[in-house]
Enzyme design. Sequence first.
Site, mmCIF file in Angstrom:
data_model
loop_
_atom_site.group_PDB
_atom_site.id
_atom_site.type_symbol
_atom_site.label_atom_id
_atom_site.label_comp_id
_atom_site.label_asym_id
_atom_site.label_seq_id
_atom_site.Cartn_x
_atom_site.Cartn_y
_atom_site.Cartn_z
ATOM 1 N N GLY A 157 0.770 -1.246 0.000
ATOM 2 C CA GLY A 157 0.000 0.000 0.000
ATOM 3 C C GLY A 157 0.793 1.284 0.000
ATOM 4 C CD GLU A 213 1.610 0.549 7.780
ATOM 5 O OE1 GLU A 213 1.159 0.546 6.613
ATOM 6 O OE2 GLU A 213 1.396 -0.366 8.585
ATOM 7 C CG ASP A 233 -8.042 -0.475 10.009
ATOM 8 O OD1 ASP A 233 -8.861 0.295 10.510
ATOM 9 O OD2 ASP A 233 -8.364 -1.577 9.543
ATOM 10 C CG PHE A 236 -12.362 -0.650 2.816
ATOM 11 C CD1 PHE A 236 -11.527 -1.408 3.620
ATOM 12 C CD2 PHE A 236 -12.152 -0.663 1.440
ATOM 13 C CE1 PHE A 236 -10.506 -2.163 3.069
ATOM 14 C CE2 PHE A 236 -11.137 -1.413 0.881
ATOM 15 C CZ PHE A 236 -10.314 -2.164 1.703
ATOM 16 C CG ASP A 249 -5.569 -3.750 -2.128
ATOM 17 O OD1 ASP A 249 -5.085 -3.378 -1.040
ATOM 18 O OD2 ASP A 249 -5.882 -4.937 -2.350
ATOM 19 N NE ARG A 263 -2.205 -3.046 -4.361
ATOM 20 C CZ ARG A 263 -2.239 -3.236 -3.051
ATOM 21 N NH1 ARG A 263 -2.119 -2.207 -2.243
ATOM 22 N NH2 ARG A 263 -2.405 -4.433 -2.544
HETATM 23 P P1 IMP Z 1 -3.835 -2.567 10.616
HETATM 24 O O1 IMP Z 1 -2.859 -3.699 10.823
HETATM 25 O O2 IMP Z 1 -5.222 -2.947 11.030
HETATM 26 O O3 IMP Z 1 -3.383 -1.257 11.236
HETATM 27 O O4 IMP Z 1 -3.972 -2.328 9.074
HETATM 28 C C1 IMP Z 1 -2.919 -1.926 8.308
HETATM 29 C C2 IMP Z 1 -3.031 -2.411 6.874
HETATM 30 O O5 IMP Z 1 -4.346 -2.848 6.515
HETATM 31 C C3 IMP Z 1 -2.720 -1.290 5.941
HETATM 32 O O6 IMP Z 1 -1.333 -1.207 5.676
HETATM 33 C C4 IMP Z 1 -3.548 -1.636 4.717
HETATM 34 O O7 IMP Z 1 -2.823 -2.487 3.866
HETATM 35 C C5 IMP Z 1 -4.737 -2.386 5.256
HETATM 36 N N1 IMP Z 1 -5.930 -1.486 5.401
HETATM 37 C C6 IMP Z 1 -6.470 -1.022 6.541
HETATM 38 N N2 IMP Z 1 -7.542 -0.235 6.310
HETATM 39 C C7 IMP Z 1 -7.674 -0.185 4.963
HETATM 40 C C8 IMP Z 1 -8.598 0.513 4.082
HETATM 41 O O8 IMP Z 1 -9.510 1.240 4.489
HETATM 42 N N3 IMP Z 1 -8.387 0.324 2.752
HETATM 43 C C9 IMP Z 1 -7.405 -0.479 2.240
HETATM 44 N N4 IMP Z 1 -6.517 -1.132 3.024
HETATM 45 C C10 IMP Z 1 -6.646 -0.980 4.375
#
Ligand code: IMP
Length: 177
Positions: free
Chosen positions: A48, A102, A106, A155, A162, A168
Amino acid sequence: MAVIKVHDKEFETYLSSESIEKRVEEIAAALNKEYSGKQPLFISILNGAFMFTADLFRHLTIDAELCFIKLASYKGMKSTGKITTSIGLEEDIFGKDIIILEDIVDTGKTLHGFLPKLFHQQPNSLKIVTLLHKPEATEYPHQLDYIGFAIPNKFVIGYGLDYDGLGRNLKEIYQLK
Ligand code: IMP
């Protein structure tokens, strides 16, 4: 407001390419100031963060190194809860000033799984830069040193992010309708 369809879902424009570009330049300017005279190593998290990384790097005037690692916990619109590493860190980060790049933080789970491994290697300093942050989704809190945009818990796709492999390439960031 533009509406697009990706796979089975509709998304609408949320952040324009101009506002993203402006914010990326601001972050680069702040990093140029903070790391003046230093030579940080940026660790960009694939997939990402590739677009954010490329745009940010164009605006850096300091000496900076860059490497990529590949971590993922997402499938479709949900975190699987399991972090997979398919390209690991090859650089020795002992004594270095590390900046993580990053696309989005999330739940914080990805960083939670990865950061202890980095600290174990004793960098001189470690800061986290994320283009997007969903504060309401936090399960694992981290100190995020630079945040491009704090966004609602919806989202998003585009600018490197993506939905099941697609979206992307979009210049703007779109939010699920
Ligand atoms: P985390 O581990 O929950 O903090 O999520 C991190 C990863 O989840 C990011 O680097 C993204 O690849 C993916 N991600 C989280 N939220 C989204 C979103 O809204 N759209 C697309 N990818 C997401």
